[in-house]
Design a protein around this motif. Sequence first.
Motif, PDB file in Angstrom:
ATOM      1  N   GLU A  16       0.854  -1.187   0.000  1.00 51.26           N
ATOM      2  CA  GLU A  16       0.000   0.000   0.000  1.00 51.26           C
ATOM      3  C   GLU A  16       0.890   1.237   0.000  1.00 51.26           C
ATOM      4  O   GLU A  16       1.771   1.378   0.860  1.00 51.26           O
ATOM      5  CB  GLU A  16      -0.901  -0.013   1.235  1.00 51.26           C
ATOM      6  N   ILE A  17       0.668   2.116  -0.958  1.00 51.98           N
ATOM      7  CA  ILE A  17       1.475   3.328  -1.073  1.00 51.98           C
ATOM      8  C   ILE A  17       1.123   4.268   0.074  1.00 51.98           C
ATOM      9  O   ILE A  17      -0.046   4.623   0.256  1.00 51.98           O
ATOM     10  CB  ILE A  17       1.261   4.010  -2.436  1.00 51.98           C
ATOM     11  N   ILE A  18       2.146   4.659   0.844  1.00 49.37           N
ATOM     12  CA  ILE A  18       1.905   5.532   2.000  1.00 49.37           C
ATOM     13  C   ILE A  18       2.522   6.925   1.826  1.00 49.37           C
ATOM     14  O   ILE A  18       2.213   7.828   2.607  1.00 49.37           O
ATOM     15  CB  ILE A  18       2.386   4.882   3.315  1.00 49.37           C
ATOM     16  N   ALA A  19       3.370   7.108   0.832  1.00 49.50           N
ATOM     17  CA  ALA A  19       3.949   8.425   0.558  1.00 49.50           C
ATOM     18  C   ALA A  19       4.389   8.494  -0.895  1.00 49.50           C
ATOM     19  O   ALA A  19       4.840   7.493  -1.455  1.00 49.50           O
ATOM     20  CB  ALA A  19       5.131   8.698   1.480  1.00 49.50           C
ATOM     21  N   VAL A  20       4.251   9.676  -1.477  1.00 49.70           N
ATOM     22  CA  VAL A  20       4.625   9.902  -2.879  1.00 49.70           C
ATOM     23  C   VAL A  20       5.330  11.249  -2.971  1.00 49.70           C
ATOM     24  O   VAL A  20       4.846  12.242  -2.435  1.00 49.70           O
ATOM     25  CB  VAL A  20       3.378   9.935  -3.799  1.00 49.70           C
ATOM     26  N   GLU A  21       6.475  11.256  -3.657  1.00 54.14           N
ATOM     27  CA  GLU A  21       7.207  12.501  -3.911  1.00 54.14           C
ATOM     28  C   GLU A  21       7.608  12.553  -5.371  1.00 54.14           C
ATOM     29  O   GLU A  21       7.827  11.509  -5.998  1.00 54.14           O
ATOM     30  CB  GLU A  21       8.507  12.553  -3.094  1.00 54.14           C
ATOM     31  N   ASP A  22       7.746  13.767  -5.899  1.00 53.53           N
ATOM     32  CA  ASP A  22       8.327  13.924  -7.230  1.00 53.53           C
ATOM     33  C   ASP A  22       9.776  13.455  -7.181  1.00 53.53           C
ATOM     34  O   ASP A  22      10.448  13.580  -6.159  1.00 53.53           O
ATOM     35  CB  ASP A  22       8.286  15.394  -7.661  1.00 53.53           C
ATOM     36  N   CYS A  53      -0.038   8.599 -15.989  1.00 54.91           N
ATOM     37  CA  CYS A  53      -1.384   8.111 -15.686  1.00 54.91           C
ATOM     38  C   CYS A  53      -1.872   8.451 -14.279  1.00 54.91           C
ATOM     39  O   CYS A  53      -3.059   8.283 -14.001  1.00 54.91           O
ATOM     40  CB  CYS A  53      -1.444   6.595 -15.876  1.00 54.91           C
ATOM     41  N   TYR A  54      -0.965   8.895 -13.402  1.00 53.61           N
ATOM     42  CA  TYR A  54      -1.341   9.095 -11.996  1.00 53.61           C
ATOM     43  C   TYR A  54      -0.812  10.411 -11.463  1.00 53.61           C
ATOM     44  O   TYR A  54       0.360  10.747 -11.662  1.00 53.61           O
ATOM     45  CB  TYR A  54      -0.781   7.966 -11.115  1.00 53.61           C
ATOM     46  N   LYS A  55      -1.668  11.134 -10.767  1.00 55.08           N
ATOM     47  CA  LYS A  55      -1.252  12.284  -9.978  1.00 55.08           C
ATOM     48  C   LYS A  55      -0.886  11.763  -8.594  1.00 55.08           C
ATOM     49  O   LYS A  55      -1.358  10.706  -8.172  1.00 55.08           O
ATOM     50  CB  LYS A  55      -2.386  13.301  -9.886  1.00 55.08           C
ATOM     51  N   LYS A  56      -0.047  12.502  -7.882  1.00 55.14           N
ATOM     52  CA  LYS A  56       0.395  12.050  -6.562  1.00 55.14           C
ATOM     53  C   LYS A  56      -0.787  11.747  -5.644  1.00 55.14           C
ATOM     54  O   LYS A  56      -0.789  10.723  -4.954  1.00 55.14           O
ATOM     55  CB  LYS A  56       1.326  13.085  -5.921  1.00 55.14           C
ATOM     56  N   ASP A  57      -1.799  12.591  -5.660  1.00 51.00           N
ATOM     57  CA  ASP A  57      -2.962  12.385  -4.775  1.00 51.00           C
ATOM     58  C   ASP A  57      -3.725  11.103  -5.083  1.00 51.00           C
ATOM     59  O   ASP A  57      -4.365  10.532  -4.208  1.00 51.00           O
ATOM     60  CB  ASP A  57      -3.924  13.575  -4.850  1.00 51.00           C
ATOM     61  N   ASP A  58      -3.660  10.645  -6.336  1.00 46.46           N
ATOM     62  CA  ASP A  58      -4.349   9.410  -6.737  1.00 46.46           C
ATOM     63  C   ASP A  58      -3.700   8.173  -6.129  1.00 46.46           C
ATOM     64  O   ASP A  58      -4.327   7.116  -6.059  1.00 46.46           O
ATOM     65  CB  ASP A  58      -4.319   9.229  -8.262  1.00 46.46           C
ATOM     66  N   LEU A  59      -2.447   8.288  -5.732  1.00 44.66           N
ATOM     67  CA  LEU A  59      -1.673   7.114  -5.331  1.00 44.66           C
ATOM     68  C   LEU A  59      -1.703   6.824  -3.832  1.00 44.66           C
ATOM     69  O   LEU A  59      -1.464   5.691  -3.426  1.00 44.66           O
ATOM     70  CB  LEU A  59      -0.218   7.288  -5.792  1.00 44.66           C
ATOM     71  N   PHE A  60      -1.988   7.815  -3.022  1.00 47.40           N
ATOM     72  CA  PHE A  60      -1.960   7.623  -1.569  1.00 47.40           C
ATOM     73  C   PHE A  60      -2.993   6.571  -1.156  1.00 47.40           C
ATOM     74  O   PHE A  60      -4.151   6.632  -1.552  1.00 47.40           O
ATOM     75  CB  PHE A  60      -2.224   8.949  -0.858  1.00 47.40           C
ATOM     76  N   ASN A  61      -2.554   5.555  -0.406  1.00 44.99           N
ATOM     77  CA  ASN A  61      -3.368   4.419   0.069  1.00 44.99           C
ATOM     78  C   ASN A  61      -3.766   3.442  -1.033  1.00 44.99           C
ATOM     79  O   ASN A  61      -4.562   2.538  -0.791  1.00 44.99           O
ATOM     80  CB  ASN A  61      -4.617   4.872   0.830  1.00 44.99           C
ATOM     81  N   LYS A  62      -3.208   3.590  -2.230  1.00 42.74           N
ATOM     82  CA  LYS A  62      -3.513   2.659  -3.322  1.00 42.74           C
ATOM     83  C   LYS A  62      -2.722   1.371  -3.110  1.00 42.74           C
ATOM     84  O   LYS A  62      -1.539   1.397  -2.807  1.00 42.74           O
ATOM     85  CB  LYS A  62      -3.138   3.293  -4.654  1.00 42.74           C
ATOM     86  N   GLN A  63      -3.387   0.248  -3.283  1.00 39.84           N
ATOM     87  CA  GLN A  63      -2.709  -1.044  -3.215  1.00 39.84           C
ATOM     88  C   GLN A  63      -2.158  -1.392  -4.590  1.00 39.84           C
ATOM     89  O   GLN A  63      -2.816  -1.185  -5.610  1.00 39.84           O
ATOM     90  CB  GLN A  63      -3.664  -2.135  -2.740  1.00 39.84           C
TER      91      GLN A  63
END
Length: 109
Positions: A16-22, A53-63
Amino acid sequence: MAKFKDFLKLDIRVGEIIAVEDFSEANNAAYKLKIDFGEEIGIKDSSAQITECYKKDDLFNKQILAVVNFPPKQIANYISEVLVLGTYSSEGVVLITPDKKVRKGDRLG
């Protein structure tokens, strides 16, 4: 030709994605991801070229599904510890995801 026993060598798990950075230092547009694979494996870092295909906000909590038993790979100034799985589509890389919420660390079988 690969054999089934070759496939079995891969340890593919749900995280599960818990953090995303450029990831501006990467040669190709990418994000730095922190992915939680549960108690057995823990939190791992990965670089993923999924910005089309994905913005950072789309990825938070994504499995997502990732190979967790490849050796770490240095990408620019960053160590990527797991390989996040996706398909190459005409729009860009699309992540492989479970169609239901499952337990972090579950193994692809």
